[in-house]
Design a protein around this motif. Structure first.
Motif, short mmCIF file in Angstrom:
data_model
loop_
_atom_site.label_atom_id
_atom_site.label_comp_id
_atom_site.label_asym_id
_atom_site.label_seq_id
_atom_site.Cartn_x
_atom_site.Cartn_y
_atom_site.Cartn_z
N SER A 5 11.83 -4.72 -6.95
CA SER A 5 10.76 -4.09 -6.19
C SER A 5 10.28 -2.79 -6.83
N HIS A 6 9.05 -2.45 -6.52
CA HIS A 6 8.43 -1.19 -6.96
C HIS A 6 8.50 -1.01 -8.48
N ASN A 7 7.97 -2.00 -9.17
CA ASN A 7 7.78 -1.94 -10.61
C ASN A 7 6.30 -2.21 -10.88
N ASN B 13 12.23 0.41 -8.48
CA ASN B 13 11.67 1.74 -8.65
C ASN B 13 11.77 2.24 -10.09
N ASN B 14 11.30 1.40 -10.98
CA ASN B 14 11.17 1.74 -12.38
C ASN B 14 9.72 1.47 -12.77
N ALA B 15 9.46 1.19 -14.02
CA ALA B 15 8.09 0.91 -14.46
C ALA B 15 8.04 -0.36 -15.30
N LEU C 111 10.59 -8.63 -4.71
CA LEU C 111 9.47 -8.36 -5.62
C LEU C 111 8.40 -7.50 -4.96
N HIS C 112 8.70 -6.90 -3.81
CA HIS C 112 7.68 -6.12 -3.12
C HIS C 112 7.31 -4.88 -3.93
N GLY C 113 6.05 -4.44 -3.70
CA GLY C 113 5.58 -3.24 -4.37
C GLY C 113 5.30 -3.41 -5.85
N ASN C 114 4.89 -4.60 -6.27
CA ASN C 114 4.52 -4.84 -7.66
C ASN C 114 3.01 -5.09 -7.73
N THR D 53 10.91 -11.05 -0.80
CA THR D 53 9.87 -10.08 -0.44
C THR D 53 8.78 -10.07 -1.51
N ALA D 54 7.54 -9.94 -1.05
CA ALA D 54 6.40 -9.80 -1.96
C ALA D 54 5.33 -8.90 -1.34
N MET D 55 5.65 -8.27 -0.22
CA MET D 55 4.67 -7.38 0.41
C MET D 55 4.34 -6.24 -0.55
N GLY D 56 3.16 -5.68 -0.38
CA GLY D 56 2.76 -4.58 -1.26
C GLY D 56 2.25 -5.03 -2.61
N ASN D 57 2.10 -6.34 -2.79
CA ASN D 57 1.44 -6.91 -3.97
C ASN D 57 0.03 -7.31 -3.55
N PRO D 58 -0.91 -7.42 -4.47
CA PRO D 58 -2.25 -7.88 -4.09
C PRO D 58 -2.26 -9.22 -3.36
N ILE D 59 -1.29 -10.09 -3.63
CA ILE D 59 -1.26 -11.40 -2.95
C ILE D 59 -1.10 -11.27 -1.45
N GLU D 60 -0.51 -10.18 -0.99
CA GLU D 60 -0.31 -10.01 0.45
C GLU D 60 -1.63 -9.89 1.21
N GLU D 61 -2.69 -9.54 0.51
CA GLU D 61 -4.00 -9.39 1.15
C GLU D 61 -4.65 -10.72 1.50
N ARG D 62 -4.13 -11.81 0.98
CA ARG D 62 -4.67 -13.13 1.31
C ARG D 62 -4.42 -13.44 2.78
N ALA D 63 -5.40 -14.03 3.43
CA ALA D 63 -5.27 -14.38 4.85
C ALA D 63 -4.15 -15.39 5.08
N ASP D 64 -3.88 -16.25 4.10
CA ASP D 64 -2.87 -17.29 4.28
C ASP D 64 -1.50 -16.94 3.68
#
Length: 196
Positions: free
Chosen positions: A101-103, A72-74, A123-126, A147-158
């Motif tokens: 997470s959340h950077n 939760n920084n930038a 690494l979620h929320g990046n 964790t990597a949810m909330g990244n654009p990669i999570e949108e991949r079907a696989d």
């Protein structure tokens, strides 16, 4: 156990995690670079950093901490991470848990691989867009929670097949247990993928 050159010595390599204090918490500091965590900005952090009074650590603690929260920084990259961890941890080689997470991270920085004892990386929320970035973490042989949810990669079907395939020892992905049945599905998915 002795402190030599600022590092704790006498810990057997390959041993289980040495007793340590609570994770150092540098979250919600609105920091844009890792070096910013070392600047005295008047915003306190939680924990006992290297060089501070260790008498408040839990009884039996050998190290001040084996986990660090930078969430939760930038942060846009991890330049300066090695120097930062050297400055705040008694023994950076014992780092087991890293919360990024959340950077604003767009890639998995190879500096993470300098800490082979990591068993938990958040690494979620990046902003990671390339699924191939996850491949780098396969070198972390003790990585069991990721964790990597909330990244654009999570949108991949696989996504939920690719990540456990690349990170063979991960037992928890995005806070969800990876079961033996999941592993069977991942193996079947990989067997059906076109070879490159």
């Amino acid at each position: 156990m002795s402190h030599g050159g600022g590092r704790v010595t006498g810990i057997t390599p390959g041993a289980s995690c040495p007793p340590a204090g609570f994770p150092l918490d540098y979250s919600y500091k609105e920091v844009t670079s890792v070096a910013g965590f070392l600047e005295d900005d008047g915003k306190p952090f939680a924990g006992i950093a290297k060089g501070m009074d260790h008498s408040k650590l839990p009884k039996g603690s050998v190290l001040n901490a084996t986990g660090v929260r930078l969430n939760n920084n930038a942060l846009r990259d991890l330049a300066g991470l090695e120097e930062f961890l050297d400055a705040v941890l008694d023994d950076p080689s014992e780092l087991r848990w890293l919360d990024l997470s959340h950077n604003q991270l767009t890639r998995v920085d190879p500096v993470i691989l300098k800490y082979p004892r990591l068993s938990c990386v958040y690494l979620h929320g990046n902003k990671i867009e390339s699924i191939r970035e996850i491949d780098k973490l396969s070198a972390l042989e003790e990585l069991s929670k990721f964790t990597a949810m909330g990244n654009p990669i999570e949108e991949r079907a696989d996504y939920r097949m690719y990540v456990p395939h690349q990170l063979q020892k991960v037992r928890s992905l995005d806070f969800i247990r990876v079961t033996p049945t999941d592993r069977d599905k991942v193996a079947a998915w990989h067997a059906l993928r076109p070879k490159r």
